[in-house]
Design a protein around this motif. Sequence first.
Motif, PDB file in Angstrom:
ATOM      1  N   PRO A 163      -2.997   5.789   5.054  1.00  0.00           N
ATOM      2  CA  PRO A 163      -3.780   6.671   4.709  1.00  0.00           C
ATOM      3  C   PRO A 163      -5.055   5.818   4.089  1.00  0.00           C
ATOM      4  CG  PRO A 163      -1.750   7.247   3.985  1.00  0.00           C
ATOM      5  CD  PRO A 163      -1.596   6.107   4.444  1.00  0.00           C
ATOM      6  N   VAL A 164      -4.974   5.031   3.521  1.00  0.00           N
ATOM      7  CA  VAL A 164      -5.834   4.009   2.667  1.00  0.00           C
ATOM      8  C   VAL A 164      -6.901   3.432   3.887  1.00  0.00           C
ATOM      9  CG1 VAL A 164      -6.604   2.094   1.172  1.00  0.00           C
ATOM     10  CG2 VAL A 164      -4.679   3.618   0.591  1.00  0.00           C
ATOM     11  N   PHE A 165      -6.368   2.937   4.917  1.00  0.00           N
ATOM     12  CA  PHE A 165      -7.028   2.361   5.991  1.00  0.00           C
ATOM     13  C   PHE A 165      -7.911   3.426   6.668  1.00  0.00           C
ATOM     14  CE2 PHE A 165      -4.902  -1.870   6.920  1.00  0.00           C
ATOM     15  CZ  PHE A 165      -4.720  -2.160   5.728  1.00  0.00           C
ATOM     16  N   ARG A 166      -7.314   4.545   7.003  1.00  0.00           N
ATOM     17  CA  ARG A 166      -8.015   5.572   7.476  1.00  0.00           C
ATOM     18  C   ARG A 166      -9.108   6.213   6.819  1.00  0.00           C
ATOM     19  NH1 ARG A 166      -2.703   8.072   8.455  1.00  0.00           N
ATOM     20  NH2 ARG A 166      -3.082   9.372   6.798  1.00  0.00           N
ATOM     21  N   LEU A 167      -8.864   6.154   5.418  1.00  0.00           N
ATOM     22  CA  LEU A 167     -10.149   6.816   4.525  1.00  0.00           C
ATOM     23  C   LEU A 167     -11.058   5.869   4.504  1.00  0.00           C
ATOM     24  CD1 LEU A 167     -10.973   8.535   2.157  1.00  0.00           C
ATOM     25  CD2 LEU A 167      -9.706   6.881   0.587  1.00  0.00           C
ATOM     26  N   LEU A 168     -10.842   4.377   4.432  1.00  0.00           N
ATOM     27  CA  LEU A 168     -12.051   3.342   4.388  1.00  0.00           C
ATOM     28  C   LEU A 168     -12.578   3.559   5.716  1.00  0.00           C
ATOM     29  CD1 LEU A 168     -13.470   0.907   3.224  1.00  0.00           C
ATOM     30  CD2 LEU A 168     -11.668  -0.448   4.315  1.00  0.00           C
ATOM     31  N   ARG A 169     -12.061   3.591   6.947  1.00  0.00           N
ATOM     32  CA  ARG A 169     -12.726   3.643   8.172  1.00  0.00           C
ATOM     33  C   ARG A 169     -13.611   4.976   8.393  1.00  0.00           C
ATOM     34  NH1 ARG A 169      -7.441   1.968  10.444  1.00  0.00           N
ATOM     35  NH2 ARG A 169      -7.072   4.277  11.069  1.00  0.00           N
ATOM     36  N   LEU A 170     -13.217   5.959   7.627  1.00  0.00           N
ATOM     37  CA  LEU A 170     -14.106   7.297   7.842  1.00  0.00           C
ATOM     38  C   LEU A 170     -15.368   6.978   6.830  1.00  0.00           C
ATOM     39  CD1 LEU A 170     -14.291  10.277   8.415  1.00  0.00           C
ATOM     40  CD2 LEU A 170     -13.144  11.021   6.472  1.00  0.00           C
ATOM     41  N   ARG A 171     -14.996   6.470   5.737  1.00  0.00           N
ATOM     42  CA  ARG A 171     -16.330   6.172   4.834  1.00  0.00           C
ATOM     43  C   ARG A 171     -17.488   5.192   5.383  1.00  0.00           C
ATOM     44  NH1 ARG A 171     -13.389   5.924  -1.243  1.00  0.00           N
ATOM     45  NH2 ARG A 171     -13.034   8.057  -1.608  1.00  0.00           N
ATOM     46  N   ALA A 172     -16.669   4.275   6.032  1.00  0.00           N
ATOM     47  CA  ALA A 172     -17.629   2.733   6.367  1.00  0.00           C
ATOM     48  C   ALA A 172     -18.387   3.414   7.516  1.00  0.00           C
ATOM     49  CB  ALA A 172     -16.781   1.913   6.827  1.00  0.00           C
ATOM     50  N   ARG A 173     -18.028   4.395   8.381  1.00  0.00           N
ATOM     51  CA  ARG A 173     -18.653   4.817   9.436  1.00  0.00           C
ATOM     52  C   ARG A 173     -19.784   5.881   8.981  1.00  0.00           C
ATOM     53  NH1 ARG A 173     -13.603   5.617  12.221  1.00  0.00           N
ATOM     54  NH2 ARG A 173     -13.696   7.949  11.505  1.00  0.00           N
ATOM     55  N   PHE A 193       0.785  -1.266  -0.059  1.00  0.00           N
ATOM     56  CA  PHE A 193       0.038  -0.040  -0.358  1.00  0.00           C
ATOM     57  C   PHE A 193       0.949   1.289   0.169  1.00  0.00           C
ATOM     58  CE2 PHE A 193      -3.183  -3.192   1.280  1.00  0.00           C
ATOM     59  CZ  PHE A 193      -4.369  -2.656   0.698  1.00  0.00           C
ATOM     60  N   LEU A 194       0.424   2.271  -0.784  1.00  0.00           N
ATOM     61  CA  LEU A 194       1.491   3.499  -1.222  1.00  0.00           C
ATOM     62  C   LEU A 194       1.206   4.383   0.289  1.00  0.00           C
ATOM     63  CD1 LEU A 194       2.998   5.268  -2.850  1.00  0.00           C
ATOM     64  CD2 LEU A 194       0.846   6.133  -3.765  1.00  0.00           C
ATOM     65  N   ILE A 195       2.207   5.265   0.471  1.00  0.00           N
ATOM     66  CA  ILE A 195       2.204   6.224   1.328  1.00  0.00           C
ATOM     67  C   ILE A 195       2.882   7.245   0.722  1.00  0.00           C
ATOM     68  CG2 ILE A 195       3.033   7.383   3.785  1.00  0.00           C
ATOM     69  CD1 ILE A 195       2.870   4.558   4.731  1.00  0.00           C
ATOM     70  N   ASP A 196       2.045   8.382   0.581  1.00  0.00           N
ATOM     71  CA  ASP A 196       2.556   9.910  -0.186  1.00  0.00           C
ATOM     72  C   ASP A 196       2.436  10.945   0.920  1.00  0.00           C
ATOM     73  OD1 ASP A 196       3.471  11.789  -2.100  1.00  0.00           O
ATOM     74  OD2 ASP A 196       1.696  11.877  -3.012  1.00  0.00           O
ATOM     75  N   ASP A 197       3.569  11.053   1.425  1.00  0.00           N
ATOM     76  CA  ASP A 197       3.375  12.260   2.693  1.00  0.00           C
ATOM     77  C   ASP A 197       4.523  13.097   2.229  1.00  0.00           C
ATOM     78  OD1 ASP A 197       5.461  10.673   3.340  1.00  0.00           O
ATOM     79  OD2 ASP A 197       4.563  10.127   5.210  1.00  0.00           O
ATOM     80  N   ASP A 198       4.983  13.928   3.011  1.00  0.00           N
ATOM     81  CA  ASP A 198       6.055  15.090   3.037  1.00  0.00           C
ATOM     82  C   ASP A 198       7.315  14.320   3.059  1.00  0.00           C
ATOM     83  OD1 ASP A 198       4.221  16.932   2.844  1.00  0.00           O
ATOM     84  OD2 ASP A 198       4.244  17.419   4.949  1.00  0.00           O
TER      85      ASP A 198
END
Length: 319
Positions: free
Chosen positions: A112-122, A81-86
């Motif tokens: 970030p992908v996991f955080r994004l999915l948790r936000l959407r699924a809630r 899984f990709l992480i694109d940060d500073d």
Amino acid sequence: MLNIFSLANGRLFQEEIDGPEFVTASKPVWVDLELPTADEKDWVTRRFGLTIPADAVDDDLEESARFYEEDNGELHIRSDFLIDDDRTPRNVRVAFILHDNILFSIHGEDLPVFRLLRLRARRTPAMIEDAKDLLLKLYDADAEYSADALEGIYVSLEKVSAQVLKKEITDTDAAAVLAEIAREEDLNGRIRRNVMDTRRALSFMMRSRMLNAEQFEESRQILRDIDSLDSHTAFLFDKINFLMDATVGFININQNKIIKLFSVASVALLPPTLIASVYGMNFQAMPELQWRYGYPFAISLMVASIAGPFWYFRRKGWL
């Protein structure tokens, strides 16, 4: 870190746990382990009867060991899984295990992908029905995250193009441009590797016949989205190569200007050097010994011999 998620009214919510010894009353759909400790692994084994492999997130696994199914029905998938940060863009290995209709994920960094999915699924009801749906939604979010990263590369390269193609750049500016191009090229390559890995994982799930008809169609849609990203990464590689060649070309032009200046100066100084050599021979009949204005005449002749070549070079456009 141990995170446990359950489904309630079609939404994903996180259960509050006080520690690895906490026993949930309901059956979770997702158990997420970030840098799990030995106690957390032991708790998972006692609570769910699952033994987490010691090499779950190793980067040196053979390709054949990344996707397989155990005799007891456990499905093991290793994905990047990709992480694109500073900081430096990177791919993080995640181990997925489907066991008893529960998705277990083991990884070493917060994604970030996991955080994004948790936000959407809630927020979105009926988005996830079981662990397989959850895994597909993770891959779908990963493809979307990769697409967003590609858009960021487009924006960065547009700024680089404006700097390279619309004004004369110095060597310092060129060095900064090359550093930015190198970063975007590295990110683009990681995105291409990430979507390739996601494609392989989805193909494995489709071949294993673990998906129902709706999930199978969703997998095909994700694969089509990934195919569209491939053309973008290929275009960006070409654009990056063009900007790299253009920047290096400007650096060569700046260097050639310096070399040309030295070449013109050396040619222009040949006539006065010759005159000075002749007048420095000190023969008896030389003007500087018999003529009062010999030295001023020699200096004037040397200046004139310099002005002539420079005037000619400027007329030719060589200066």
